[in-house]
Design an enzyme around this catalytic site. Structure first.
Site, short mmCIF file in Angstrom:
data_model
loop_
_atom_site.label_atom_id
_atom_site.label_comp_id
_atom_site.label_asym_id
_atom_site.label_seq_id
_atom_site.Cartn_x
_atom_site.Cartn_y
_atom_site.Cartn_z
N LYS A 1 -0.60 7.14 -23.50
CA LYS A 1 -0.20 7.39 -24.90
C LYS A 1 1.29 7.07 -25.06
CE LYS A 1 -4.17 9.82 -24.51
NZ LYS A 1 -4.94 9.87 -23.26
N PHE B 1 -19.66 13.78 -26.04
CA PHE B 1 -19.29 12.89 -27.15
C PHE B 1 -19.19 11.43 -26.72
CE2 PHE B 1 -14.88 12.38 -25.83
CZ PHE B 1 -14.70 13.51 -25.03
N ASP C 1 0.87 20.07 -20.95
CA ASP C 1 0.19 18.78 -21.08
C ASP C 1 1.14 17.95 -21.95
OD1 ASP C 1 -1.26 16.59 -21.95
OD2 ASP C 1 -3.17 17.65 -21.96
N ARG D 1 -14.20 14.39 -33.86
CA ARG D 1 -13.50 15.46 -33.14
C ARG D 1 -13.92 16.77 -33.78
NH1 ARG D 1 -10.94 13.55 -28.32
NH2 ARG D 1 -13.15 13.74 -28.02
N PHE E 1 -8.36 20.69 -24.86
CA PHE E 1 -8.65 19.27 -24.91
C PHE E 1 -9.87 19.05 -24.02
CE2 PHE E 1 -8.49 14.82 -23.73
CZ PHE E 1 -8.64 14.30 -25.01
N THR E 2 -10.69 18.08 -24.39
CA THR E 2 -11.99 17.89 -23.74
C THR E 2 -11.88 17.80 -22.21
OG1 THR E 2 -11.75 15.54 -24.16
CG2 THR E 2 -13.05 16.79 -25.75
N TYR F 1 0.84 -1.21 0.00
CA TYR F 1 0.00 0.00 0.00
C TYR F 1 0.88 1.26 0.00
CZ TYR F 1 -3.68 3.32 1.06
OH TYR F 1 -4.55 4.37 0.99
C1 LIG Z 1 -3.92 15.90 -24.67
C2 LIG Z 1 -4.61 15.07 -23.64
N1 LIG Z 1 -4.64 15.49 -22.37
C3 LIG Z 1 -5.26 14.78 -21.40
C4 LIG Z 1 -5.89 13.59 -21.69
C5 LIG Z 1 -6.61 12.84 -20.59
O1 LIG Z 1 -5.97 11.67 -20.30
P1 LIG Z 1 -6.72 10.33 -19.80
O2 LIG Z 1 -7.55 9.84 -20.94
O3 LIG Z 1 -5.60 9.41 -19.45
O4 LIG Z 1 -7.55 10.69 -18.63
C6 LIG Z 1 -5.88 13.11 -23.00
C7 LIG Z 1 -6.56 11.86 -23.34
O5 LIG Z 1 -6.84 11.54 -24.47
C8 LIG Z 1 -5.22 13.88 -24.01
O6 LIG Z 1 -5.18 13.48 -25.28
#
Ligand SMILES: Cc1ncc(COP(=O)(O)O)c(C=O)c1O
Length: 465
Positions: free
Chosen positions: A257, A448, A214, A381, A123-124, A71
């Protein structure tokens, strides 16, 4: 034209099959014309996302076997910490279950109610976490990024004039931090140049603003710097990465990624204050600060994957496989975003389906048609991903209305790329027969993922309201 030679050989395979045409039609209807709602077993080639879909190496699988599932104080956490220090140059790390866990902690820590977060596009999940923290994300990417035909080598760059104007207009105290994404996902996987990162840092120093990256696709961005930016032609990727990160105060990283794993994430920083605050929060939302929602074995796979994903030979193959698919589509006259980016080929749905109005969701329509036609799963997208204006509640229609063909890392062969390109080229030839969609269910957040649609017949394309 030939696909790139893979710098690996295949040791384990997973069988896939093309569902019958009848089943594909049923499946997409059952999924409400949303490819996120398709069952994986109904998919032949899955280009939905590059997130968590990589094939791990024998070295990573071996690492999984030495998972220390204590842990507290797992030895895999320290291996991960060391990998982040070696590859990215940050001193402190806070592990999280995936990228959005890190976004939650970082953006909540740095954003106050009413503040602005300038970023190169959005980004979303980043946008939603800034908004949940009371802030607003404002796009300050260069205009070239909004034009699918524009061939700028670093379309992910920040536009200084836009950034400076925003800071001057609102005052630096209204800016929570400046957020820079590597290999900008929503712009088509477009890189940021080293010069741009350096200059953003200088500008932010003048206003005493923090810069948060990011870094989700930073290794792929580093490859583009080596390929395209003068002075970096022979620089090792890790040296490029460390220089990139030196221009920031911290980063959030979705390991799913470029770290070649199926789950995981972290934030990293050299700022002791950010570290202490986020480390304090991680125990509330993710787990203890030495696992943050990941198993020990997962942290080991991330640690090894971060190093592997920064190897030049691997990145060369990776970027060129994506480019290969793009070139095949271009040869078939399919309109795609240029230049081809790091992780995906993006089709310009407005050019592919010019007969559909924006309210008939051309990109959503095209991604469901590609699936029905070939069993290849892609993703919208565009306007559905962008969502509604926070204040007016109206749909936002971004300039880019795209379908993303995202290539999982080390998973598909060049023959899979050829099958995909051939199917889409065939579909392009009968594009005029494709009817649009009507949204019939809309979730409040990140619509989405779960929105549902119905297919319209041709006379209903016209929008009267
Ligand atoms: C540029 C970017 N930032 C943040 C994220 C969020 O990451 P996660 O899907 O691991 O939560 C993503 C996911 O696709 C992303 O492409």
């Amino acid at each position: 034209m030939k696909g790139p030679v893979e710098p690996f050989k295949i040791k384990v395979i997973e069988s896939v099959k093309i569902p019958s045409e009848k089943r594909r039609m049923e499946a997409i209807r059952e999924a409400g014309f949303n490819t996120f709602l398709l069952l994986s077993e109904d998919v032949f080639i899955d280009l939905l996302t590059d997130s968590g879909t990589s094939a791990m190496s024998d070295n990573q699988w071996a690492g999984m076997m030495i998972g220390d599932e204590a842990y507290a104080g797992s030895k895999n956490f320290f291996n991960l910490e060391k990998a982040v220090q070696d590859v990215l140059g940050y001193k402190y790390i806070v592990p999280t279950h995936q990228g959005r866990g890190a976004e939650h902690l970082m953006y909540k820590t740095l954003t106050n109610e009413g503040q602005i977060v300038p970023r190169n596009m959005y980004f979303t999940t980043s946008k939603v976490h800034v908004e949940l923290a009371g802030g607003t994300m404002v796009d300050v990417i260069i205009d070239n990024a909004h034009d699918p035909e524009n061939g700028h080598p670093f379309k992910g760059n920040i536009d200084f004039k836009k950034l400076e104007k925003l800071i001057e207009e609102h005052g630096p105290e209204k800016i929570a931090f400046v957020n820079v994404e590597m290999d900008v996902n929503m712009a088509g996987g477009q890189p940021v140049s080293m010069q741009n990162l350096r200059e953003v840092r200088e500008l932010c120093n003048n206003y005493k603003l923090k810069v948060i990256f990011d870094t989700t696709r930073s290794s792929e961005n580093a490859y583009f710097i080596r390929e395209r930016e003068k002075g970096y032609e022979n620089t090792p990727i890790v040296d490029i990465l460390r220089e990139m990160m030196s221009y920031s105060d911290g980063c959030i990283y979705s390991s799913k990624k470029d770290c070649l794993v199926n789950i995981g994430g972290f934030l990293a920083t050299n700022d002791k204050d950010i570290f202490q605050k986020t480390r304090g929060m991680v125990v509330v939302y993710e787990g203890l600060h030495t696992y943050g929602g990941m198993a020990g074995r997962d942290m080991e796979a991330v640690a090894r994957g971060l190093r592997e994903g920064a190897q030049y030979e691997y990145l060369k193959y990776r970027i060129n496989q994506v480019r290969y698919l793009g070139e095949l589509l271009k040869e078939g006259n399919v309109p795609i975003v240029k230049p081809v980016g790091g992780h995906a080929v993006f089709i310009d749905a407005l050019k592919f389906l010019p007969h559909l109005p924006r309210e008939r969701w051309p990109a959503q329509t095209l991604s469901s048609e590609i699936y029905a036609d070939s069993g290849v799963r892609t993703m919208e997208r565009g306007a559905i991903s962008k969502g509604r204006d926070k204040i007016t509640g109206k749909n936002i229609f971004p300039k880019l209305e795209l379908v993303r063909l995202t290539i999982p890392r080390r998973v598909y062969t060049n023959t899979h790329m050829e099958y995909t390109a051939e199917s889409i080229i065939n579909l392009y030839e009968k594009k005029d027969t494709i009817p649009g969609l009507k949204m019939v269910f809309e979730p409040e957040y990140l619509r989405f993922f779960q929105a549902r649609f119905e297919q319209l017949s041709f006379p209903q394309q016209v929008i009267y309201s």
